[in-house]
Write a protein that holds these residues in place. Sequence first.
Motif, PDB file in Angstrom:
ATOM      1  N   PRO A 310       1.025  -1.220  -0.151  1.00  0.00           N
ATOM      2  CA  PRO A 310       0.156  -0.013   0.032  1.00  0.00           C
ATOM      3  C   PRO A 310       0.346   1.278   0.297  1.00  0.00           C
ATOM      4  N   GLU A 313       0.453   2.008  -4.889  1.00  0.00           N
ATOM      5  CA  GLU A 313       0.238   1.543  -6.142  1.00  0.00           C
ATOM      6  C   GLU A 313       0.725   2.192  -7.408  1.00  0.00           C
ATOM      7  N   TRP A 392      -3.271  -5.596   1.165  1.00  0.00           N
ATOM      8  CA  TRP A 392      -2.878  -5.509   2.505  1.00  0.00           C
ATOM      9  C   TRP A 392      -2.681  -7.420   2.626  1.00  0.00           C
TER      10      TRP A 392
END
Length: 427
Positions: A310, A313, A392
Motif C-alpha cells: 500500500p 499503487e 494488504w
Amino acid sequence: KLILLDSLLQEMQRQDVFNFILICMCMILTGATYTSLSPIYPSQAVNRGVSVTRIGIVLGAGFVTTLVCAPTSGTMIGRFGAVTVMSVSSFLVGLGSLLFGFLIYIEDGTTFFWMSLLMKVLTGLGESLISPVAYSLGSQLVKETNRGKALALVESCFGVGMVVGPVLSGSLARVGGFMLPLCTIGGSMLIISFLASLFMKAKEERQARQSPSGWEEVLLCPGMFLFLISTAYSGSTPNWFSAAMEIHLNQQFGFDSKETGLMLMSFSLAYSLTSPLVGTFLDQGLSADAANIVGSLAVILSLLTLGPVPGLEWMESVPVTASSLVLQGIGNSFCLVGSLIGMVQATKVAGLPQDDRTTGMVTSIWLVSLCSGSFLASVAGGFAYDQVGFAWSCTVLAILSVIMMIIFYFCSLILPSRTRRLGYEEI
C-alpha cells in the motif's frame, strides 16, 4: 528433461517404457487438477453468492485430504499393491473432476459450496495417494543408479501439470464453459486408471512385498522438523492468494478466465523450469539451508511487488504482476527442492538406510507438510482478502515470511552440520 527421459528409456524394456510414460502422464494430470480450478471456479462461486473465504476453503480442501490420507499410502501399497492403489486413486481423481464439472447446474450458493467441497475432497483423496505411489513405481522401473533421475523426472511432470492446468482450463472454459476443462481432465484420468489396471500388473507383486518403515525414526532425524516447517511455509505462499487472484485480475485489468490462466502459468512455469537447476546447484555444493534462505528472500520480494505494498499503487501493472509470480516460482523452487533434499540428507546423518522405502517415507512427509501449509494459506488468504483487500493481504504474508526466514536461519545455526549435499543422482 528430454535428454534425461531418453537416457532412462534406453535401459527399459518395452513394457516398462509404457508403464513409465503412463506414470508421467498421471503425474501431469494430477498437477493439472491442483491448479485447473483457480482461473474458472472463483467467478462461478462469486456469482452464486459464495464468499472468497469459502472459495479458499474449497480450493484448500484437497490439501487437507492429502494431509490426512498421504501417511496411509505406505500401508495401502503394502496391503493392496502399488498398481492397484494407482488405478483406484486415478479413478477417484477422474471421477471427482468429472462430477465437479456438473456443479454448473446448481444455482443455490449454499448447495454449490457444499457440493464443491465434497467433490474436492473426493478428488483430493485420489491426489493424496498418486504422488507417493508414482514415485515408488517410477523408481522401480529403472536401475539403482538411475533412480534419482527417475524421481526427478516424475517430479518435473507434476510441475508441468501445474503449468498446463490454468492455461488448459482457462482456454477450454472459453470454448465450452465451466464443464469442459473438468470433464476433459477427469475423462483423461479415468482412461489412465483403466490402462494402469490392464498393463501394470507385472510390477504389482514386487511392489506389494515392500514393508512399511517406522515413522518415528524418520521424524526424529536431526533437522527434519526445520525442513518440514520450511516446506509448509513454502506451500503457503502461492495458495495465499489462490482464491482471490482471479477476482483481483478481473477487477484491476479486466482479465477473463483464459488470461488469468496464462498469468498463473508464469508461477508454475518458473517453478518447473527452476527446480532441476536448483538440484544442480545443490549437487555443486549449495547447502539446503542456503537454498531455503535464497528462496525466502525471493518470495518476500515477490509478495511486496505483487500486492503491491500500500502506497506503491503506481507499480501495479500486468508486467509487474507477471514478474512477481515468476520470482515467487523461482523462490518456491529453491525452498521446496532444498527442503526435500535436506530431509533426505537428514536421514543420512541419522544413519537410516538410504533405500526406496526411506525415500518414499520422506516424500510422503514432505507432501503432508506441503499440503498443510497450502490449506491453511488458502483459508487464511481468502479471509485476509475479505477483510483487508489484496494489497494488504500480500503485505501481511510478506511480513510473516520475514519472520519465518529469521527463525529458519537461527535454527539452522544450532543444528548438526550438513555441509555435504545430496543431489538427485544420490537420492
